[in-house]
Design a protein around this motif. Structure first.
Motif, PDB file in Angstrom:
ATOM      1  N   LEU A  76      16.114 -16.311 -72.791  1.00  0.00           N
ATOM      2  CA  LEU A  76      16.741 -16.781 -71.558  1.00  0.00           C
ATOM      3  C   LEU A  76      17.370 -15.640 -70.775  1.00  0.00           C
ATOM      4  CD1 LEU A  76      18.443 -20.121 -72.675  1.00  0.00           C
ATOM      5  CD2 LEU A  76      16.443 -19.850 -71.206  1.00  0.00           C
ATOM      6  N   SER A  77      17.892 -14.646 -71.468  1.00  0.00           N
ATOM      7  CA  SER A  77      18.472 -13.492 -70.766  1.00  0.00           C
ATOM      8  C   SER A  77      17.420 -12.749 -69.972  1.00  0.00           C
ATOM      9  CB  SER A  77      19.152 -12.553 -71.765  1.00  0.00           C
ATOM     10  OG  SER A  77      20.272 -13.170 -72.353  1.00  0.00           O
ATOM     11  N   ALA A  78      16.211 -12.666 -70.516  1.00  0.00           N
ATOM     12  CA  ALA A  78      15.118 -12.052 -69.761  1.00  0.00           C
ATOM     13  C   ALA A  78      14.839 -12.844 -68.492  1.00  0.00           C
ATOM     14  CB  ALA A  78      13.861 -11.969 -70.624  1.00  0.00           C
ATOM     15  N   GLU A  79      14.859 -14.169 -68.585  1.00  0.00           N
ATOM     16  CA  GLU A  79      14.601 -15.001 -67.415  1.00  0.00           C
ATOM     17  C   GLU A  79      15.743 -14.955 -66.414  1.00  0.00           C
ATOM     18  OE1 GLU A  79      11.512 -18.378 -69.064  1.00  0.00           O
ATOM     19  OE2 GLU A  79      13.626 -18.933 -68.836  1.00  0.00           O
ATOM     20  N   VAL A  80      16.972 -14.869 -66.908  1.00  0.00           N
ATOM     21  CA  VAL A  80      18.134 -14.850 -66.014  1.00  0.00           C
ATOM     22  C   VAL A  80      18.085 -13.676 -65.050  1.00  0.00           C
ATOM     23  CG1 VAL A  80      20.609 -14.273 -66.066  1.00  0.00           C
ATOM     24  CG2 VAL A  80      19.766 -16.242 -67.318  1.00  0.00           C
ATOM     25  N   VAL A  81      17.530 -12.554 -65.492  1.00  0.00           N
ATOM     26  CA  VAL A  81      17.467 -11.375 -64.622  1.00  0.00           C
ATOM     27  C   VAL A  81      16.151 -11.294 -63.858  1.00  0.00           C
ATOM     28  CG1 VAL A  81      19.083 -10.085 -66.071  1.00  0.00           C
ATOM     29  CG2 VAL A  81      16.611  -9.877 -66.491  1.00  0.00           C
ATOM     30  N   GLY A  82      15.352 -12.363 -63.918  1.00  0.00           N
ATOM     31  CA  GLY A  82      14.120 -12.406 -63.141  1.00  0.00           C
ATOM     32  C   GLY A  82      12.865 -12.032 -63.881  1.00  0.00           C
ATOM     33  N   GLY A  83      12.948 -11.824 -65.214  1.00  0.00           N
ATOM     34  CA  GLY A  83      11.777 -11.458 -65.999  1.00  0.00           C
ATOM     35  C   GLY A  83      11.113 -12.661 -66.630  1.00  0.00           C
ATOM     36  N   GLU A  84      10.133 -12.391 -67.489  1.00  0.00           N
ATOM     37  CA  GLU A  84       9.386 -13.433 -68.185  1.00  0.00           C
ATOM     38  C   GLU A  84       9.798 -13.488 -69.655  1.00  0.00           C
ATOM     39  OE1 GLU A  84       7.290 -15.558 -66.862  1.00  0.00           O
ATOM     40  OE2 GLU A  84       7.393 -14.684 -64.835  1.00  0.00           O
ATOM     41  N   ALA A  85      10.029 -14.689 -70.143  1.00  0.00           N
ATOM     42  CA  ALA A  85      10.421 -14.852 -71.542  1.00  0.00           C
ATOM     43  C   ALA A  85       9.378 -14.285 -72.481  1.00  0.00           C
ATOM     44  CB  ALA A  85      10.673 -16.322 -71.839  1.00  0.00           C
ATOM     45  N   GLN A 329      23.314 -13.110 -63.276  1.00  0.00           N
ATOM     46  CA  GLN A 329      22.093 -13.815 -62.916  1.00  0.00           C
ATOM     47  C   GLN A 329      21.589 -13.411 -61.530  1.00  0.00           C
ATOM     48  OE1 GLN A 329      22.558 -18.091 -61.768  1.00  0.00           O
ATOM     49  NE2 GLN A 329      24.675 -17.783 -62.401  1.00  0.00           N
ATOM     50  N   THR A 330      20.290 -13.620 -61.327  1.00  0.00           N
ATOM     51  CA  THR A 330      19.679 -13.416 -60.021  1.00  0.00           C
ATOM     52  C   THR A 330      19.624 -14.753 -59.290  1.00  0.00           C
ATOM     53  OG1 THR A 330      17.442 -13.873 -60.826  1.00  0.00           O
ATOM     54  CG2 THR A 330      18.221 -11.599 -60.974  1.00  0.00           C
ATOM     55  N   GLY A 331      19.318 -14.700 -58.002  1.00  0.00           N
ATOM     56  CA  GLY A 331      19.296 -15.916 -57.212  1.00  0.00           C
ATOM     57  C   GLY A 331      18.248 -16.915 -57.645  1.00  0.00           C
ATOM     58  N   ALA A 332      17.171 -16.455 -58.271  1.00  0.00           N
ATOM     59  CA  ALA A 332      16.069 -17.334 -58.648  1.00  0.00           C
ATOM     60  C   ALA A 332      16.151 -17.803 -60.089  1.00  0.00           C
ATOM     61  CB  ALA A 332      14.740 -16.613 -58.419  1.00  0.00           C
ATOM     62  N   SER A 333      17.291 -17.565 -60.746  1.00  0.00           N
ATOM     63  CA  SER A 333      17.356 -17.854 -62.185  1.00  0.00           C
ATOM     64  C   SER A 333      18.364 -18.945 -62.513  1.00  0.00           C
ATOM     65  CB  SER A 333      17.727 -16.580 -62.954  1.00  0.00           C
ATOM     66  OG  SER A 333      19.014 -16.134 -62.557  1.00  0.00           O
ATOM     67  N   ALA A 334      18.560 -19.892 -61.597  1.00  0.00           N
ATOM     68  CA  ALA A 334      19.582 -20.918 -61.818  1.00  0.00           C
ATOM     69  C   ALA A 334      19.285 -21.752 -63.065  1.00  0.00           C
ATOM     70  CB  ALA A 334      19.694 -21.825 -60.598  1.00  0.00           C
ATOM     71  N   ARG A 335      18.007 -22.095 -63.279  1.00  0.00           N
ATOM     72  CA  ARG A 335      17.679 -22.893 -64.456  1.00  0.00           C
ATOM     73  C   ARG A 335      18.007 -22.147 -65.739  1.00  0.00           C
ATOM     74  NH1 ARG A 335      14.154 -22.398 -68.052  1.00  0.00           N
ATOM     75  NH2 ARG A 335      12.885 -20.976 -66.834  1.00  0.00           N
ATOM     76  N   ALA A 336      17.579 -20.880 -65.840  1.00  0.00           N
ATOM     77  CA  ALA A 336      17.838 -20.105 -67.058  1.00  0.00           C
ATOM     78  C   ALA A 336      19.330 -19.923 -67.279  1.00  0.00           C
ATOM     79  CB  ALA A 336      17.140 -18.748 -66.971  1.00  0.00           C
ATOM     80  N   ALA A 337      20.083 -19.699 -66.200  1.00  0.00           N
ATOM     81  CA  ALA A 337      21.531 -19.543 -66.341  1.00  0.00           C
ATOM     82  C   ALA A 337      22.166 -20.838 -66.831  1.00  0.00           C
ATOM     83  CB  ALA A 337      22.142 -19.117 -65.013  1.00  0.00           C
ATOM     84  N   ALA A 338      21.716 -21.963 -66.290  1.00  0.00           N
ATOM     85  CA  ALA A 338      22.247 -23.252 -66.738  1.00  0.00           C
ATOM     86  C   ALA A 338      21.921 -23.490 -68.204  1.00  0.00           C
ATOM     87  CB  ALA A 338      21.684 -24.374 -65.872  1.00  0.00           C
ATOM     88  N   GLU A 339      20.743 -23.063 -68.625  1.00  0.00           N
ATOM     89  CA  GLU A 339      20.367 -23.249 -70.024  1.00  0.00           C
ATOM     90  C   GLU A 339      21.148 -22.324 -70.948  1.00  0.00           C
ATOM     91  OE1 GLU A 339      15.883 -24.924 -69.043  1.00  0.00           O
ATOM     92  OE2 GLU A 339      16.107 -22.915 -69.887  1.00  0.00           O
ATOM     93  N   LEU A 340      21.454 -21.119 -70.474  1.00  0.00           N
ATOM     94  CA  LEU A 340      22.327 -20.240 -71.263  1.00  0.00           C
ATOM     95  C   LEU A 340      23.712 -20.859 -71.413  1.00  0.00           C
ATOM     96  CD1 LEU A 340      21.607 -16.536 -70.214  1.00  0.00           C
ATOM     97  CD2 LEU A 340      21.451 -17.522 -72.499  1.00  0.00           C
TER      98      LEU A 340
END
Length: 352
Positions: A76-85, A329-340
């Motif tokens: 999820l941390s990879a996704e939060v910064v805009g990367g791929e899990a 978090q980045t602007g496009a990572s709201a879902r990953a941040a919520a899951e974290l």
């Protein structure tokens, strides 16, 4: 799924953990298969994949290999910064191997006879073999990072190595506290931050590295994990006294039986209260504590304020961790941040 849909539909924590286990499972098993046969059998038993004879375990035991929270934090941390899990799978596998290295060693040092509702590996295979199996997992973790050949591998290896050294320092302090009657609360907090916060912080930082984050975001996610790790340790210490053995997989009053200088215990011992002084006398007694004495010790920790203090500290640390996540978090990572955030709430619950 669009960014808008991701903001609206974060997955429940249980689904996130299942996703993480499924994503890393094949790579984790492939890595373990590369181990020498003697330690592979111990590791397979420890993970719940096989019984003590090496026969495949049933479905219940397969699910007994732990929640795999740390790998999920990496992904999820990879996704939060805009990367791929998927790009962070090697880091997630390395973190899970490292965590289980520490568990194998901890069980030997603490003399724990059960974990995840099964006999601990050392009670089946012996202390020395269990220690060697843990050593093999730690070596394998760095091999997994190196073999993946990702651009972030070198920085990730250094970050993981630093986290492991800090974890070992914290574990050393934890062991040394057992021989001391003068452990200060600040010392205990520093020990717990190192023993538990270092690897959770390292997990989140590794995920951010594999997600291609700039240094500032890596640092914020690392801080998120460290604060979460200390909050988790507070909760784990509470469960070590008051947890339901049917849920925790550990005997009732296990930490008190071992006279652990855990966070709520040290808060009670240093409270300068009648209950704290009585608890100190029980901890200094030469004989093994009886069941009535263990129950009395638990009441004394609560009467001296240790239970309430640890609960309040866990809540405050969770709030601090959330602020670090907001900055990372980045602007496009709201879902990953919520899951974290959902995972953070899960690991700081007092009923697991």
């Amino acid at each position: 799924m669009s960014a808008v849909e991701e903001k609206i539909h974060p997955r429940p924590a249980a689904d996130v953990l299942a996703w993480g286990r499924a994503l890393i499972g094949p790579a984790l098993r492939e890595a373990v298969e590369s181990l020498p046969e003697a330690v592979r059998r111990i590791v397979g038993y420890h993970f719940g994949w096989s019984d003590e004879q090496g026969r495949p375990a049933g479905e219940a035991d397969e699910a007994g290999g732990g929640k795999a929270i740390r790998p999920a934090l990496v992904l999820l941390s990879a996704e939060v910064v805009g990367g791929e899990a998927a790009d962070a799978v090697p880091a997630a596998v390395a973190v899970e191997l490292t965590h289980n290295f520490s568990l194998l060693h901890d069980d030997v040092m603490d003399g724990d006879t059960s974990r995840r509702h099964r006999a601990t590996a050392w009670t089946i295979f012996g202390r020395g073999p269990a220690i060697l199996a843990g050593d093999a997992l730690m070596t394998l973790a760095f091999d997994v990072l190196a073999a993946a050949g990702r651009p972030a591998a070198r920085r990730a290896a250094r970050a993981l190595g630093a986290a492991v050294l800090e974890l070992i320092d914290g574990q050393y302090s934890d062991v040394s506290f057992e021989r001391r009657d003068d452990v200060a609360l600040a010392e205990c907090q520093a020990m717990a931050t190192a023993k538990t916060g270092a690897l959770l912080g390292g997990a989140c930082a590794l995920g951010a590295l594999y997600g291609g984050a700039p240094d500032e975001r890596v640092e914020h996610l690392g801080a998120f994990g460290r604060h979460l790790g200390l909050a988790f340790q507070h909760v784990d210490d509470l469960l070590g006294i008051w947890g339901d053995p049917g849920v925790t997989g550990k005997p009732v009053y296990s930490d008190l039986r071992n006279r652990k200088k855990s966070l709520p215990v040290v808060a009670a011992l240093t409270s300068d209260t009648p209950a704290g002084r009585e608890l100190a006398a029980l901890y200094r007694s030469a004989h093994p504590l009886t069941d009535p004495e263990l129950a009395r010790a638990a009441r004394l920790v609560e009467e001296a304020g240790g239970r309430a203090w640890s609960q309040a500290e866990a809540d405050g640390l969770l709030a601090t961790a959330t602020r670090e996540l907001d900055w990372a978090q980045t602007g496009a990572s709201a879902r990953a941040a919520a899951e974290l955030q959902s995972l953070a709430r899960l690991v700081t619950r007092r009923d697991h």
